[in-house]
Design an enzyme around this catalytic site. Structure first.
Site, PDB file in Angstrom:
ATOM      1  N   PRO A   3     -74.350 -88.284 -13.764  1.00  0.00           N
ATOM      2  CA  PRO A   3     -74.590 -86.974 -13.142  1.00  0.00           C
ATOM      3  C   PRO A   3     -74.535 -85.813 -14.140  1.00  0.00           C
ATOM      4  O   PRO A   3     -75.279 -84.844 -14.003  1.00  0.00           O
ATOM      5  CB  PRO A   3     -73.465 -86.871 -12.099  1.00  0.00           C
ATOM      6  CG  PRO A   3     -73.175 -88.294 -11.726  1.00  0.00           C
ATOM      7  CD  PRO A   3     -73.349 -89.066 -13.001  1.00  0.00           C
ATOM      8  N   ILE A   8     -80.148 -95.145 -11.304  1.00  0.00           N
ATOM      9  CA  ILE A   8     -80.276 -96.438 -11.975  1.00  0.00           C
ATOM     10  C   ILE A   8     -81.351 -97.260 -11.260  1.00  0.00           C
ATOM     11  O   ILE A   8     -81.182 -97.655 -10.097  1.00  0.00           O
ATOM     12  CB  ILE A   8     -78.937 -97.187 -12.019  1.00  0.00           C
ATOM     13  CG1 ILE A   8     -77.868 -96.310 -12.680  1.00  0.00           C
ATOM     14  CG2 ILE A   8     -79.098 -98.515 -12.741  1.00  0.00           C
ATOM     15  CD1 ILE A   8     -78.243 -95.788 -14.055  1.00  0.00           C
ATOM     16  N   ASP A  45     -87.352 -96.577 -28.289  1.00  0.00           N
ATOM     17  CA  ASP A  45     -88.550 -96.751 -29.111  1.00  0.00           C
ATOM     18  C   ASP A  45     -89.403 -97.906 -28.594  1.00  0.00           C
ATOM     19  O   ASP A  45     -90.634 -97.877 -28.688  1.00  0.00           O
ATOM     20  CB  ASP A  45     -88.161 -97.027 -30.568  1.00  0.00           C
ATOM     21  CG  ASP A  45     -87.691 -95.779 -31.303  1.00  0.00           C
ATOM     22  OD1 ASP A  45     -87.882 -94.668 -30.769  1.00  0.00           O
ATOM     23  OD2 ASP A  45     -87.139 -95.924 -32.415  1.00  0.00           O
ATOM     24  N   HIS A  67    -121.363 -80.310  -8.139  1.00  0.00           N
ATOM     25  CA  HIS A  67    -120.849 -78.984  -8.492  1.00  0.00           C
ATOM     26  C   HIS A  67    -120.183 -79.066  -9.864  1.00  0.00           C
ATOM     27  O   HIS A  67    -119.288 -79.881 -10.087  1.00  0.00           O
ATOM     28  CB  HIS A  67    -119.837 -78.504  -7.444  1.00  0.00           C
ATOM     29  CG  HIS A  67    -120.427 -78.289  -6.085  1.00  0.00           C
ATOM     30  ND1 HIS A  67    -121.053 -77.114  -5.713  1.00  0.00           N
ATOM     31  CD2 HIS A  67    -120.504 -79.113  -5.006  1.00  0.00           C
ATOM     32  CE1 HIS A  67    -121.476 -77.213  -4.459  1.00  0.00           C
ATOM     33  NE2 HIS A  67    -121.149 -78.422  -4.014  1.00  0.00           N
ATOM     34  N   GLN A  83    -106.488 -81.262  -5.708  1.00  0.00           N
ATOM     35  CA  GLN A  83    -107.402 -80.129  -5.611  1.00  0.00           C
ATOM     36  C   GLN A  83    -108.828 -80.591  -5.293  1.00  0.00           C
ATOM     37  O   GLN A  83    -109.533 -79.968  -4.494  1.00  0.00           O
ATOM     38  CB  GLN A  83    -107.385 -79.339  -6.928  1.00  0.00           C
ATOM     39  CG  GLN A  83    -108.030 -77.965  -6.831  1.00  0.00           C
ATOM     40  CD  GLN A  83    -107.209 -76.993  -5.982  1.00  0.00           C
ATOM     41  OE1 GLN A  83    -106.023 -77.204  -5.748  1.00  0.00           O
ATOM     42  NE2 GLN A  83    -107.853 -75.937  -5.502  1.00  0.00           N
ATOM     43  N   GLU A 128     -86.579 -91.384 -18.645  1.00  0.00           N
ATOM     44  CA  GLU A 128     -86.831 -92.015 -19.950  1.00  0.00           C
ATOM     45  C   GLU A 128     -87.009 -90.956 -21.055  1.00  0.00           C
ATOM     46  O   GLU A 128     -87.738 -91.153 -22.024  1.00  0.00           O
ATOM     47  CB  GLU A 128     -88.066 -92.908 -19.857  1.00  0.00           C
ATOM     48  CG  GLU A 128     -88.201 -93.965 -20.907  1.00  0.00           C
ATOM     49  CD  GLU A 128     -87.203 -95.097 -20.785  1.00  0.00           C
ATOM     50  OE1 GLU A 128     -87.137 -95.903 -21.707  1.00  0.00           O
ATOM     51  OE2 GLU A 128     -86.477 -95.157 -19.782  1.00  0.00           O
TER      52      GLU A 128
END
Length: 377
Positions: free
Chosen positions: A126, A155, A238, A276, A334, A361
């Site tokens: 937290p 988790i 990594d 369009h 949109q 992450e």
């Protein structure tokens, strides 16, 4: 420089895409509404060899590389980011054991993962998300092992996990140098998993709090030496960030699928939306960002597979894919217009699923910090 997949990689990709299309995508909306992970999908994925692919063959895995993991992850998350995340995130829990585990730990716990067990990587707290070194979970030395006290939050797969890889402070006075990792079975006395947390998106991927009340962990389940936990966590990131970047790539591809299909058939002012220029340009930009995110993820994975450092590449891939996914999801809503706001169409789910990619992450801000730190001056 080669940009083509080999035959084996193309076959793996095709299998993952077929599985995603046939088994994940049809379940996505229901799993999201129920906020429940369909375990039958996990069982099918294990049977097909689409999960736990980086485990060595000697332990029941396939011995595949990071690039193959990225290809599979992208395909699965194209079907549903929530289900795909729950399927792939086991790799995050297996990596610390692959890196720092001894032979007995690998045989027992990676062997269980290879057989279909789910596990969880337990680092976030937290009061310690981006500030990894700020964790407060304590591991106090006792006869024969340690007593863990504290709690973790957010988790992944915690409610389904058979064991946890837990990071705790063995010496709080040493800061990040006092952090150590442990394997902790889920049935350990004093370990409690909370109810699944209610979330904005990725609802099919269960996340929960985990509490440790004087949980005994024997010396045999410590990963590496005392004080090596922070370095281990950074090595894991990594290796895991190319996969997380692929989460974003899969979502962008799904946005492209849905937005292009809708814009090609929906008519407005006497022509399709694709007629369009404003809409066509949005989709053109989406394709550009899709390919850029994909190439960054592939590069980060390729460097790892070829024994090269990939810290900055992994952070660039994760950062760009996350930000591009959020942009693509917003543009998809949109393009759908009012229908994009309706739960009858997938656009709103894509929008909800995308946001956390910029948070977990390592937030987008943290990735920028890493990239800036790695820059050569």
């Amino acid at each position: 420089m080669q940009f083509q997949l080999n035959e084996e990689q193309r076959q793996i990709q095709a299998l993952a895409e077929q599985f995603s299309r046939n088994e994940i995508q049809p379940r996505a909306a229901a799993a999201d509404r129920a906020a429940a992970f369909p375990m039958e999908v996990q069982e099918q994925a294990v049977a097909l060899g689409l999960v736990n692919t980086t485990l060595p063959e000697s332990l029941g895995g396939q011995g595949l590389g990071s690039l193959e993991l990225v290809l599979i992850t992208e395909a699965l998350c194209r079907g549903c980011l929530g289900i795909g995340t729950a399927l792939c995130i086991n790799a995050l829990a297996s990596e610390p054991i692959l890196i720092a585990g001894n032979d007995a730990q690998k045989e027992e716990y990676l062997g269980r993962i290879a057989q279909g067990a789910l596990a969880s990587f337990a680092l976030t707290e937290p009061a310690a998300g981006s500030d990894v070194a700020g964790i407060r979970t304590r591991a106090e030395r006792v006869a024969g092992g340690y007593r863990l006290s504290g709690g973790k939050i957010w988790i992944s797969n915690a409610t389904l996990a058979e064991f946890f890889v837990v990071f705790a402070k063995t010496d709080p006075d040493l800061g990040y140098k006092g952090m150590t990792a442990f394997i902790v079975p889920a049935d350990s006395p004093g370990l409690t998993v909370g109810e699944p947390l209610s979330k904005l998106g990725q609802k099919a991927a269960p996340t929960a709090e985990v509490f440790f009340d004087q949980v005994f962990v024997p010396d045999s389940l410590r990963l590496g030496e005392e004080g090596s936990g922070f370095t281990l966590a950074m090595k894991v990131f990594d290796r895991s960030r190319p996969m997380v970047a692929a989460f974003g790539v899969g979502l962008i591809q799904r946005c492209m699928d849905e937005a292009l299909a809708y814009a090609s058939q929906r008519e407005s002012m006497g022509k399709t939306l694709m007629g369009h220029q404003a809409i066509a340009h949005r989709l053109a930009d989406m394709r550009v960002r899709l390919e850029a995110a994909r190439l960054l993820a592939y590069q980060a994975a390729w460097r790892l597979d070829n024994g090269q450092t990939n810290t900055i590449e992994a952070s660039m891939a994760k950062l760009y894919a996350a930000d591009a996914a959020m942009w693509a999801a917003t543009e998809t809503v949109q393009i759908f217009g009012g229908m994009g706001y309706s739960t009858e169409y997938p656009a709103e789910k894509l929008f909800r699923d995308a946001k956390v990619l910029q948070i977990y992450e390592g937030t987008s801000e943290i990735q920028r910090n890493i990239i800036a730190r790695e820059l050569s001056i």
